[in-house]
Every structure is written in structure tokens, then in C-alpha cells.
Design an enzyme around this catalytic site. Structure first.
Site, PDB file in Angstrom:
ATOM      1  N   LYS A 258      19.455 -14.870  -0.863  1.00 21.58           N
ATOM      2  CA  LYS A 258      20.032 -13.771  -1.370  1.00 21.58           C
ATOM      3  C   LYS A 258      20.241 -12.502  -0.576  1.00 21.58           C
ATOM      4  O   LYS A 258      19.301 -11.949   0.070  1.00 21.58           O
ATOM      5  CB  LYS A 258      19.615 -13.108  -2.648  1.00 21.58           C
ATOM      6  CG  LYS A 258      19.720 -14.074  -3.774  1.00 21.58           C
ATOM      7  CD  LYS A 258      19.059 -13.555  -4.946  1.00 21.58           C
ATOM      8  CE  LYS A 258      19.246 -14.274  -6.376  1.00 21.58           C
ATOM      9  NZ  LYS A 258      18.199 -13.589  -7.056  1.00 21.58           N
TER      10      LYS A 258
ATOM     11  N   GLY B 109       7.899 -15.627   2.734  1.00 16.48           N
ATOM     12  CA  GLY B 109       7.074 -16.703   2.352  1.00 16.48           C
ATOM     13  C   GLY B 109       7.441 -18.103   2.507  1.00 16.48           C
ATOM     14  O   GLY B 109       6.951 -18.882   3.309  1.00 16.48           O
TER      15      GLY B 109
ATOM     16  N   ARG C 209      -5.040 -18.719   3.666  1.00 15.60           N
ATOM     17  CA  ARG C 209      -5.514 -17.283   3.315  1.00 15.60           C
ATOM     18  C   ARG C 209      -6.986 -17.099   3.488  1.00 15.60           C
ATOM     19  O   ARG C 209      -7.311 -15.667   3.672  1.00 15.60           O
ATOM     20  CB  ARG C 209      -4.758 -16.827   1.901  1.00 15.60           C
ATOM     21  CG  ARG C 209      -3.186 -16.830   2.053  1.00 15.60           C
ATOM     22  CD  ARG C 209      -2.827 -16.249   0.639  1.00 15.60           C
ATOM     23  NE  ARG C 209      -1.349 -15.995   0.877  1.00 15.60           N
ATOM     24  CZ  ARG C 209      -0.426 -15.857  -0.039  1.00 15.60           C
ATOM     25  NH1 ARG C 209      -0.743 -16.275  -1.292  1.00 15.60           N
ATOM     26  NH2 ARG C 209       0.750 -15.464   0.234  1.00 15.60           N
TER      27      ARG C 209
ATOM     28  N   GLY D 233       6.463 -10.813   0.449  1.00 15.65           N
ATOM     29  CA  GLY D 233       6.918  -9.510   0.024  1.00 15.65           C
ATOM     30  C   GLY D 233       6.563  -8.240   0.962  1.00 15.65           C
ATOM     31  O   GLY D 233       7.243  -7.537   0.942  1.00 15.65           O
TER      32      GLY D 233
HETATM   33  P1  ADP Z   1      11.788 -15.959   2.488  1.00 11.34           P
HETATM   34  O1  ADP Z   1      10.918 -16.452   1.512  1.00 11.34           O
HETATM   35  O2  ADP Z   1      11.428 -16.302   3.851  1.00 11.34           O
HETATM   36  O3  ADP Z   1      11.946 -14.302   2.784  1.00 11.34           O
HETATM   37  P2  ADP Z   1      14.101 -16.589   0.739  1.00 11.34           P
HETATM   38  O4  ADP Z   1      13.046 -16.724  -0.390  1.00 11.34           O
HETATM   39  O5  ADP Z   1      14.963 -15.406   0.866  1.00 11.34           O
HETATM   40  O6  ADP Z   1      13.008 -16.570   2.236  1.00 11.34           O
HETATM   41  O7  ADP Z   1      14.994 -17.735   0.991  1.00 11.34           O
HETATM   42  C1  ADP Z   1      14.769 -19.036   0.877  1.00 11.34           C
HETATM   43  C2  ADP Z   1      15.492 -19.867  -0.106  1.00 11.34           C
HETATM   44  O8  ADP Z   1      16.672 -19.781   0.306  1.00 11.34           O
HETATM   45  C3  ADP Z   1      14.934 -21.427   0.052  1.00 11.34           C
HETATM   46  O9  ADP Z   1      14.623 -21.865  -1.139  1.00 11.34           O
HETATM   47  C4  ADP Z   1      16.123 -21.902   0.345  1.00 11.34           C
HETATM   48  O10 ADP Z   1      16.461 -23.161  -0.426  1.00 11.34           O
HETATM   49  C5  ADP Z   1      17.306 -21.113  -0.064  1.00 11.34           C
HETATM   50  N1  ADP Z   1      18.441 -20.971   0.701  1.00 11.34           N
HETATM   51  C6  ADP Z   1      18.804 -21.310   2.194  1.00 11.34           C
HETATM   52  N2  ADP Z   1      19.972 -21.298   2.527  1.00 11.34           N
HETATM   53  C7  ADP Z   1      20.706 -21.723   1.444  1.00 11.34           C
HETATM   54  C8  ADP Z   1      22.062 -22.014   1.014  1.00 11.34           C
HETATM   55  N3  ADP Z   1      22.853 -22.097   1.984  1.00 11.34           N
HETATM   56  N4  ADP Z   1      22.344 -22.247  -0.248  1.00 11.34           N
HETATM   57  C9  ADP Z   1      21.348 -22.111  -1.299  1.00 11.34           C
HETATM   58  N5  ADP Z   1      20.050 -21.842  -0.974  1.00 11.34           N
HETATM   59  C10 ADP Z   1      19.576 -21.449   0.324  1.00 11.34           C
HETATM   60 MG    MG Z   2      10.985 -16.525  -0.601  1.00  9.75          MG
END
Ligand code: ADP
Ligand code: MG
Length: 395
Positions: free
Chosen positions: A198, A351, A37, A374
Site C-alpha cells: 500500500k 518485515g 531475534r 514497523g
Molecule cells: P514490508 O513488510 O516489507 O514493509 P509490505 O507489508 O508493505 O512490506 O508489503 C508486503 C506485501 O505486499 C506482501 O504480502 C505482498 O504479497 C504484497 N504485494 C506486493 N506486490 C503486490 C501486488 N502487486 N498486488 C498485491 N499485493 C502485493
Molecule cells: Mg509487512
């Protein structure tokens, strides 16, 4: 394209310029463990310094909850920034207090001052006008370059723009130009890959991207809500029961719009949520009771890679599985590899996705890895970011 004034649209020579950066770096025992950063902020800071501005930098770091707390001091950032720029970066002992005021007033052209953590004041996150005014009174021009915080209407990201001429720095300009072009005028086929934990975190993104993409790929934990919506047994996979109907609707909308909608055909499943669980590969219509989907399977890797191969633009947000665990990183690696080899304009937002791509060694193969988790999500949702909306429009 970004319709906001940038640092190049104003004269900064001899002026005191307040720059909001995103110096929210990870620290361990007071040492910076990743200075990405800080490095991302250098272009704007060097430009202002070379133009002869008196540069006053500010940022938040961690969550000090509105109180002075040396644990969240930006002092290590001043040191690192000085090393990277090869010059002295003076550290203020406070944010808008006597020390900051005196040091800001004493700055000579081309000199740099870093204020203490803006979140030492509770008024920062409340976007309190008096605090914004106090910050503004240190300077004559405001520059926002903190893309990662631009989705928050705080005093240092939005409020301060009410009191000073306000423009954006190079980082914000780059983020918005690249992601904006992907959304408004993408090279086709446009493929979006969404994963992560999610559905509820990504509803806005899915809904907005469904209007724009040719193919939507769903993996990660959120895929299981979609598999449930298809009527499949999903064992103990994470699932948002209250989003199953929405998942059905989204799939129907995709069909109506002629958007190709890909979900996992097979999965790597584990017998518990642990890095060393027993695991096996199984088709999506056959997940046994007591097992959970933790990654996409090899057939799905091939299916997704195939969709990515011919893409003109790829937007990727969210890992394909629990990629932090070695046994369940394969899907994310396969997708990263396919994106890297596709030759498409590739944009990584989020992230955890950005961290996974960096850790797996694909970072330099991507067109753009957003610095704002975010903020990039909200941008991809089509939401106007308050820290950018507050800046002056180009005439
Ligand atoms: P980003 O930060 O890139 O937007 P998210 O925060 O939405 O991504 O998702 C990342 C998280 O999702 C990670 O901690 C990962 O462990 C979890 N994850 C991915 N696939 C699964 C799964 N099949 N079951 C449970 N958790 C999962
Ligand atoms: Mg995340």
C-alpha cells in the site's frame, strides 16, 4: 550517530540490570520456528553477563491481550537462550509478581533471569506508570535493546526509563548507526526502492526519502496507484483511489527536486488473485480489464537493476510483487540480486522485505537487515522512536 548512552557507558558489575529484548519469535505448537531475534540479542546479553551484571530479561510475545495465557509464555525462549549461551536462564512465573521479585533478588553476578510476557499485563501497552515503576523496582539499571518495539511507547520500552538510569544495547546501537548514517550522510548515489502492498503505509517514508535520495524506485502493489496517476488502465490491480492525487504530487515533487523516479514499464499480471492464476507479461500502458499486476515485468527488472548497479547506498522496503507466490517472485529476486551485487551499502527495512530477502537466500549479501519492521519504517520516515528518545543522552 546515536547520541544515547550505551551499555559501555555505565558500570554494570554487580548491578541488577533490566534488559528489554525483542523475543517476539514465531512459534508453532510451542516450538520456536525462527530464533533470529534471540540470536540478535546475544551480544548485549553476553556482554552484561561477562561484566558480572545480574541480568533480568523481559519481552513481549504475541498478543495475549493483557491476560496470563500459557500459549504466549516466554518459557521456550528461556530454553533456547540457555542453549545459545551455554548457561542456565531461570524463568520467572510472572512479570512483576512475587516469583519475579524473589528470583530477581536471588540473582548472583553473571546470572540470567527471564520474566514472563510483559503483555500479560494490560498496563504494558498503556505505558502505565505504576506498572513501569513495578518493573523498574526489580532492577538498578535499564537497558533497551528491543529495536523492533522501540516505535511503541510502552511501559517496558519507554515508561520504565523514567525510574532508572537508561541506556541502549548493541542491537539498537547498530540499527540506529547504520540507518542513521544512510539518512544523514549517505554514500551517493542514494537509491531508495519502495514496494509492498500500500501507498498509504509508505507515504511517510516516500516523503522523507524524496528529500534525501538521488533515485526513487517504486514497485509492488503500490506502483499501480502511481500508474493510475499517470493515466494508465490498471485492470483489477490494487489501487488506493484516494491516494492517486498524492501519487501525482509525489511525482511532481521528484521532478522539481531532480530526483529520478522509476515506476514499472511492464508487469506480470494474473487473471485473479491466486498463486495458480493464469498470467502473462504486459506493458504498463496496456493492462487489460479483469487482470491485475502481481509483479514487475522483465523490462522493469532490467531498468531497476540498472539504477541499483551504480548505487552507493540502497534502502529497500517492500517486495516488488507477491513474492510469496513462486510465479510472482521474479521481480523481488531480480532486485535482491542487483542489490547484493551492487557493492552499495544496502539496508533492508520492513518485515516482509526482510523475510523475502532471507527466504530467497540473499541475507548474507546485505549490509544490514533491520530487525524491526514497523520500527525501521518509522525511523526511515524521520520519526523519533519513543523507546530510544527515553534513553539517557551521552554527556
Ligand atoms: P514490508 O513488510 O516489507 O514493509 P509490505 O507489508 O508493505 O512490506 O508489503 C508486503 C506485501 O505486499 C506482501 O504480502 C505482498 O504479497 C504484497 N504485494 C506486493 N506486490 C503486490 C501486488 N502487486 N498486488 C498485491 N499485493 C502485493
Ligand atoms: Mg509487512
Amino acid at each position: 550517530m546515536l547520541n544515547k548512552k550505551t551499555v559501555e557507558d555505565i558500570c554494570v558489575k554487580g548491578k541488577r540490570v533490566l534488559v528489554r529484548c525483542d523475543f517476539n519469535v514465531p512459534l508453532a505448537d510451542g516450538a520456536i520456528t525462527d530464533d533470529k531475534r534471540i540470536r540478535e540479542s546475544l551480544k548485549t546479553i553476553s556482554y552484561l553477563k561477562n561484566q558480572g551484571a545480574k541480568v533480568i530479561l523481559c519481552s513481549h510475545l504475541g498478543r495475549p491481550k493483557g491476560e496470563f495465557n500459557p500459549k504466549y509464555s516466554l518459557a521456550p525462549v528461556a530454553v533456547r537462550l540457555g542453549e545459545l549461551l551455554g548457561c542456565t536462564v531461570t524463568m520467572a512465573a510472572d512479570v512483576v509478581g512475587e516469583d519475579a521479585q524473589a528470583k530477581a533478588a536471588a540473582l548472583k553476578d553473571g546470572e540470567l533471569l527471564l520474566l514472563e510476557n510483559v503483555r500479560y499485563h494490560a498496563q504494558e501497552e498503556k505505558n502505565d506508570p505504576d506498572f513501569a515503576k513495578a518493573l523498574a523496582s526489580l532492577a538498578e539499571i535499564y537497558v533497551n535493546d528491543a529495536f523492533g518495539t522501540s516505535h511503541r511507547a510502552h511501559a517496558s520500552t519507554a515508561g520504565v526509563a523514567d525510574y532508572l538510569p537508561a541506556v541502549c544495547g548493541y542491537l539498537i546501537q547498530k540499527e540506529i548507526d547504520i540507518m542513521g548514517k544512510a539518512l544523514s550522510d549517505p554514500k551517493r548515489p542514494f537509491v531508495a526502492i519502495l514496494g509492498g502492498a500500500k501507498v498509504s503505509d509508505k507515504i511517510g517514508v516516500i516523503t522523507n526519502l524524496l528529500e534525501k535520495v538521488d533515485t526513487l524506485v517504486i514497485g509492488g502493489g503500490m506502483a499501480y496507484t502511481f500508474l493510475r496517476a499517470m493515466g494508465y488502465p490498471i485492470g483489477t490491480s490494487i489501487c488506493e483511489e484516494d491516494k492517486v492525487d498524492l501519487a501525482k504530487q509525489l511525482m511532481a515533487t521528484a521532478k522539481e527536486k531532480g530526483v529520478k523516479f522509476l515506476i514499472p514499464q511492464d508487469n506480470r499480471i494474473g487473471d485473479r488473485y491466486a498463486p495458480d492464476c493464469n498470467f502473462q507479461t504486459i506493458n504498463s500502458d496496456n493492462i487489460p480489464d479483469g487482470w491485475m499486476g502481481l509483479d514487475i515485468g522483465p523490462k522493469t527488472e532490467a531498468l531497476f537493476a540498472d539504477a541499483i548497479r551504480g548505487a552507493g547506498t540502497v534502502v529497500w522496503n517492500g517486495p516488488m510483487g507477491v513474492s510469496e507466490w513462486e510465479n510472482f517472485a521474479s521481480g523481488t529476486i531480480a532486485v535482491a540480486k542487483a542489490v547484493a551485487e551492487s557493492g552499495a551499502v544496502s539496508i533492508i527495512g520492513g518485515g516482509d522485505s526482510a523475510a523475502a530477502v532471507e527466504k530467497l537466500g540473499f541475507a548474507d549479501k546485505m549490509t544490514h537487515i533491520s530487525t524491526g519492521g514497523g520500527a525501521s519504517l518509522e525511523f526511515l520516515e524521520g520519526i523519533e522512536l519513543p523507546g530510544i528518545a527515553a534513553l539517557n543522552d551521552k554527556n
